[in-house]
Scaffold this motif. Structure first.
Motif, PDB file in Angstrom:
ATOM      1  N   GLU A 154       0.812  -1.213   0.000  1.00 39.66           N
ATOM      2  CA  GLU A 154       0.000   0.000   0.000  1.00 39.66           C
ATOM      3  C   GLU A 154       0.852   1.273   0.000  1.00 39.66           C
ATOM      4  O   GLU A 154       0.418   2.334  -0.432  1.00 39.66           O
TER       5      GLU A 154
ATOM      6  N   ALA B 279      -9.402  -5.467  -9.209  1.00 41.51           N
ATOM      7  CA  ALA B 279      -9.818  -4.066  -9.246  1.00 41.51           C
ATOM      8  C   ALA B 279     -11.228  -3.917  -9.821  1.00 41.51           C
ATOM      9  O   ALA B 279     -12.033  -3.114  -9.332  1.00 41.51           O
TER      10      ALA B 279
ATOM     11  N   LYS C  78     -13.793  -5.144  -7.317  1.00 43.87           N
ATOM     12  CA  LYS C  78     -13.977  -4.201  -6.211  1.00 43.87           C
ATOM     13  C   LYS C  78     -14.482  -2.838  -6.694  1.00 43.87           C
ATOM     14  O   LYS C  78     -14.563  -1.889  -5.912  1.00 43.87           O
ATOM     15  N   GLN C  79     -14.767  -2.757  -7.993  1.00 46.63           N
ATOM     16  CA  GLN C  79     -15.270  -1.536  -8.615  1.00 46.63           C
ATOM     17  C   GLN C  79     -14.296  -0.369  -8.494  1.00 46.63           C
ATOM     18  O   GLN C  79     -14.699   0.791  -8.420  1.00 46.63           O
ATOM     19  N   LEU C  80     -13.008  -0.692  -8.460  1.00 45.91           N
ATOM     20  CA  LEU C  80     -11.982   0.342  -8.473  1.00 45.91           C
ATOM     21  C   LEU C  80     -11.739   0.817  -9.904  1.00 45.91           C
ATOM     22  O   LEU C  80     -11.213   1.895 -10.130  1.00 45.91           O
TER      23      LEU C  80
ATOM     24  N   ASN D  89      -7.018  -6.339  -0.150  1.00 49.74           N
ATOM     25  CA  ASN D  89      -7.147  -4.963   0.342  1.00 49.74           C
ATOM     26  C   ASN D  89      -6.760  -3.940  -0.722  1.00 49.74           C
ATOM     27  O   ASN D  89      -6.217  -2.884  -0.396  1.00 49.74           O
TER      28      ASN D  89
ATOM     29  N   GLU E 147      -8.286  -1.789  -2.330  1.00 54.94           N
ATOM     30  CA  GLU E 147      -8.848  -0.436  -2.225  1.00 54.94           C
ATOM     31  C   GLU E 147      -7.990   0.467  -1.333  1.00 54.94           C
ATOM     32  O   GLU E 147      -8.147   1.691  -1.335  1.00 54.94           O
ATOM     33  N   ASN E 148      -7.054  -0.125  -0.568  1.00 55.44           N
ATOM     34  CA  ASN E 148      -6.176   0.666   0.301  1.00 55.44           C
ATOM     35  C   ASN E 148      -4.909   1.137  -0.411  1.00 55.44           C
ATOM     36  O   ASN E 148      -4.084   1.823   0.191  1.00 55.44           O
TER      37      ASN E 148
ATOM     38  N   LYS F  26      -3.524   3.549  -2.261  1.00 52.18           N
ATOM     39  CA  LYS F  26      -3.765   4.938  -2.696  1.00 52.18           C
ATOM     40  C   LYS F  26      -2.757   5.328  -3.776  1.00 52.18           C
ATOM     41  O   LYS F  26      -1.567   5.122  -3.622  1.00 52.18           O
TER      42      LYS F  26
END
Length: 292
Positions: free
Chosen positions: A154, A232, A235-237, A286, A288-289, A291
């Motif tokens: 991350e 991705a 997770k809808q990223l 994880n 979505e973490n 950034k």
């Protein structure tokens, strides 16, 4: 137990600090602004003052392509700095844990590289890291050299973050498909190093030396990218996946040669410390973490 952590703002160093913060371990975490590891006098002063039981060196020059031009700087950070830390550790009777890389190998071997296999780095980065391994092992008997590969997490810059960014910017991507390795989650490297440190502190009988720690299953960069985009999308990223095209190493030239094979055997670390290979697929849960 007292631990000195260098390179605390790097991918692995950041995770080490996070995990130690949740423990009862007394630690001192320093980055290049607080400790220039290439300054021998400062290294000795800090080590003598703090008196750690363990030094974990997570500081490194990792710009693989840039290293071909910044040769002197690469060696100062990857060889001289670790040597000074190891010398200081030896002086006070501490152990040193030092992170190294798959780039010490040529990448031309077909199977999994074992710790005893012949090294043959193909560029300045690998050469400087191998020089660091030798310097550490010569300066301090109580050393653990942890070779790893394809680090992501991350924090900091890495392949996963690059793919997520490019996935938002482009409809099509070409990814190298003839280089194999084990993606390794930075948090798992940190956990492995802390477990080794605890083992050293808790018992006398430790097999010091070189260990390999990386992820399983082994995969190509192309398939790693494909998995990242699948997660991705799930997770809808990303609203849609870019179209991926496999590239050969020759089609994607870089200043520094990359190993075609970065598969590392993790049997030794499992037998000695009970540490299993990094589960990189689990680490993507994880996503979505991460950034950008």
């Amino acid at each position: 137990m007292k631990i000195l952590v260098t390179g605390c703002n790097g991918q692995v160093g950041h995770c080490i600090v996070q995990q130690l913060s949740d423990s009862t371990v007394e630690f001192l975490a320093v980055d290049r602004d607080h400790l220039d590891i290439t300054d021998q006098g400062t290294v000795f002063n800090i080590v003598r003052k703090f008196q750690p039981h363990i030094i974990i060196n997570a500081a490194a020059y990792t710009a693989v392509d840039k290293a071909e031009e910044e040769v002197e700087l690469s060696y100062r950070i990857n060889r001289d700095g670790p040597k000074y830390l190891a010398q200081a550790a030896n002086e006070i009777g501490a152990a040193i844990l030092h992170i190294s890389t798959d780039y010490v190998f040529s990448g031309e071997f077909d199977g999994e590289y074992k710790e005893t296999d012949v090294t043959s780095p193909q560029g300045i980065y690998g050469e400087s890291k191998l020089a660091g391994e030798i310097a550490v092992s010569e300066a301090c008997e109580r050393n653990i050299i942890l070779r790893t590969a394809w680090v992501f997490g991350e924090h900091g810059n890495n392949f996963v973050k690059t793919m997520l960014r490019l996935g938002k910017e482009r409809d099509k991507l070409g990814i190298v498909s003839d280089q194999y390795g084990g993606p390794t989650y930075a948090g798992d490297i940190a956990a492995a190093l802390i477990k080794i440190a605890e083992s050293i502190y808790d018992r006398q009988s430790i097999q010091y030396g070189i260990y390999h720690f990386s992820g399983l299953p082994h995969i190509t960069w192309f398939d790693f990218a494909k998995t990242i985009f699948d997660v991705a999308l799930d997770k809808q990223l990303l609203s849609k996946k870019p179209q991926l095209s496999p590239l050969s190493t020759e089609q994607y030239p870089t200043p520094a040669k990359r190993p075609a094979n970065s598969r590392l055997s993790t049997e030794k670390i499992k037998q000695e410390f009970g540490i299993s290979a990094s589960d990189w697929q689990k680490a993507l849960i994880n996503l979505e973490n991460y950034k950008l």
